[in-house]
Scaffold this active site. Structure first.
Site, PDB file in Angstrom:
ATOM      1  N   ASN A 166       0.871  -1.182   0.000  1.00 29.08           N
ATOM      2  CA  ASN A 166       0.000   0.000   0.000  1.00 29.08           C
ATOM      3  C   ASN A 166       0.898   1.218   0.000  1.00 29.08           C
ATOM      4  OD1 ASN A 166      -1.796   2.073   0.524  1.00 29.08           O
ATOM      5  ND2 ASN A 166      -2.117   1.503   2.679  1.00 29.08           N
ATOM      6  N   TRP A 167       0.939   1.894  -1.138  1.00 25.56           N
ATOM      7  CA  TRP A 167       1.848   3.035  -1.245  1.00 25.56           C
ATOM      8  C   TRP A 167       1.301   4.293  -0.589  1.00 25.56           C
ATOM      9  CZ3 TRP A 167       4.796   3.442  -6.601  1.00 25.56           C
ATOM     10  CH2 TRP A 167       5.722   2.396  -6.673  1.00 25.56           C
ATOM     11  N   LYS A 168       0.029   4.297  -0.235  1.00 23.95           N
ATOM     12  CA  LYS A 168      -0.599   5.483   0.365  1.00 23.95           C
ATOM     13  C   LYS A 168      -0.412   6.697  -0.569  1.00 23.95           C
ATOM     14  CE  LYS A 168       0.492   3.508   4.821  1.00 23.95           C
ATOM     15  NZ  LYS A 168       0.419   3.723   6.252  1.00 23.95           N
ATOM     16  N   HIS A 185      -9.364   1.511   5.034  1.00 26.09           N
ATOM     17  CA  HIS A 185      -8.057   1.657   5.702  1.00 26.09           C
ATOM     18  C   HIS A 185      -8.236   2.627   6.874  1.00 26.09           C
ATOM     19  CE1 HIS A 185      -3.892   2.717   6.487  1.00 26.09           C
ATOM     20  NE2 HIS A 185      -3.564   1.607   5.853  1.00 26.09           N
ATOM     21  N   GLU A 200      -6.532   4.976   7.945  1.00 28.58           N
ATOM     22  CA  GLU A 200      -6.265   6.387   7.667  1.00 28.58           C
ATOM     23  C   GLU A 200      -7.482   7.055   7.044  1.00 28.58           C
ATOM     24  OE1 GLU A 200      -2.632   5.771   5.514  1.00 28.58           O
ATOM     25  OE2 GLU A 200      -1.620   5.218   7.385  1.00 28.58           O
ATOM     26  N   GLU A 213      -5.337  -4.622  10.845  1.00 31.37           N
ATOM     27  CA  GLU A 213      -4.251  -3.658  11.000  1.00 31.37           C
ATOM     28  C   GLU A 213      -4.450  -2.876  12.293  1.00 31.37           C
ATOM     29  OE1 GLU A 213      -2.328  -2.636   6.993  1.00 31.37           O
ATOM     30  OE2 GLU A 213      -4.050  -1.340   7.214  1.00 31.37           O
ATOM     31  N   GLY A 244       3.003   2.011  10.711  1.00 25.48           N
ATOM     32  CA  GLY A 244       4.045   3.021  10.533  1.00 25.48           C
ATOM     33  C   GLY A 244       4.816   3.344  11.797  1.00 25.48           C
ATOM     34  N   SER A 285       3.694  -2.435  10.251  1.00 28.15           N
ATOM     35  CA  SER A 285       5.157  -2.506  10.408  1.00 28.15           C
ATOM     36  C   SER A 285       5.747  -3.850  10.009  1.00 28.15           C
ATOM     37  CB  SER A 285       5.561  -2.139  11.849  1.00 28.15           C
ATOM     38  OG  SER A 285       5.182  -0.807  12.130  1.00 28.15           O
ATOM     39  N   GLY A 307       2.795  -1.270   4.284  1.00 27.20           N
ATOM     40  CA  GLY A 307       2.846   0.143   3.907  1.00 27.20           C
ATOM     41  C   GLY A 307       4.261   0.566   3.557  1.00 27.20           C
ATOM     42  N   GLY A 308       4.956   1.123   4.541  1.00 23.86           N
ATOM     43  CA  GLY A 308       6.278   1.700   4.305  1.00 23.86           C
ATOM     44  C   GLY A 308       7.242   0.805   3.550  1.00 23.86           C
TER      45      GLY A 308
END
Ligand code: PEP
Length: 247
Positions: A8-10, A93, A95, A163, A169, A208, A229-230
């Site tokens: 997931n590149w956000k 998600h 966010e 999640e 993150g 993470s 993610g990251g």
């Protein structure tokens, strides 16, 4: 069940980052790992990402409108995402739930819109740090499943991601026992809601995930893959997770 490693590149990624997708696709071709690989990217990159992936990895989107078409300036429908090269979309998600006030009901509508538009969905759930501290993690996730996972969810290719918000993150990963207990709980909730057929849904863990912890997490009972993610932004890290998933 073959695991799914989903990135997931956000709100990250310009044309210059398409080389990451090329590098992941090349690795998938070279090693033919026994995992499914998906990269969810911003809508602006979908078309080019799909071209870079060249069918070797699946490309997805990060959100879709609950509506089909019409006066919704700035929104993007599932059919538009599909037309641009997506096969899957993340909905709910944390966010989006936190920063855009998305409710369980809206997330369920988005999942239905995704299916109507020809996409598969990944429905995200997860508790906050304070909810876990209060001993409410399981009840929060049960309520999110009740509210966000439509009872008529087609089973093939539609997944659920757990999640915990406090792990996203932060580098703060739950213990293996916490992950396993929650995934087993989510499985029970999905079966209670959708029937025994829900045994085939992959429950992804997200929060993470890195090459260093992927193998241990992916080996846990009821963990059907990872939402990353990251670490999906760098080919070396994402390829490292794919490699760990195949061992
Ligand atoms: C995510 O945003 O879905 C996520 C899991 O992020 P990270 O891997 O960076 O914790």
């Amino acid at each position: 069940m073959q695991p799914l490693i989903a990135g997931n590149w956000k709100m990250n990624g310009l044309g210059a980052q398409l080389s990451v997708i090329e590098a992941v696709a090349a690795r998938v071709v070279a090693e033919a790992p026994a995992v499914d690989v998906l990269l969810c990217v911003p809508a602006t990159l979908l078309w080019r990402a799909a071209a870079s992936a060249a069918g070797r990895i699946v490309i997805g989107a990060e959100d879709c409108s609950a509506d089909i078409a019409g006066p919704h300036t700035g929104d993007i429908s599932a059919a538009m995402l599909k037309d641009a090269g997506a096969a899957v979309v993340i909905v709910g998600h944390s966010e989006r739930r936190q920063h855009h006030g998305e409710t369980d009901a809206l997330v369920a509508s988005k999942a239905r819109a995704a299916w109507r538009g020809g996409l598969k969905s990944i429905i995200c759930i997860g508790e906050t740090a304070s909810q876990r501290k209060d001993g409410a993690a399981q009840s929060v996730c049960a309520a999110q499943i009740e509210g966000s996972v439509p009872v008529d969810m087609p089973l093939t290719g539609n997944e659920v991601a757990y999640e915990p918000l406090w792990a996203i993150g932060t580098g703060d990963v739950p213990t293996s026992q916490q992950i396993e207990e929650m995934h087993q709980h989510i499985r029970r909730c999905l079966i209670a809601r959708l029937g025994v057929r829900a045994a085939s849904i992959r429950i992804l863990y997200g929060g993470s995930v890195k090459p260093a912890n992927a193998r241990e997490i992916l080996a846990l009972d009821e963990v059907g893959g990872a939402l990353v993610g990251g670490a999906s932004l760098a080919a070396a890290d994402f390829n490292g997770i794919i490699r760990e998933a195949t061992h």
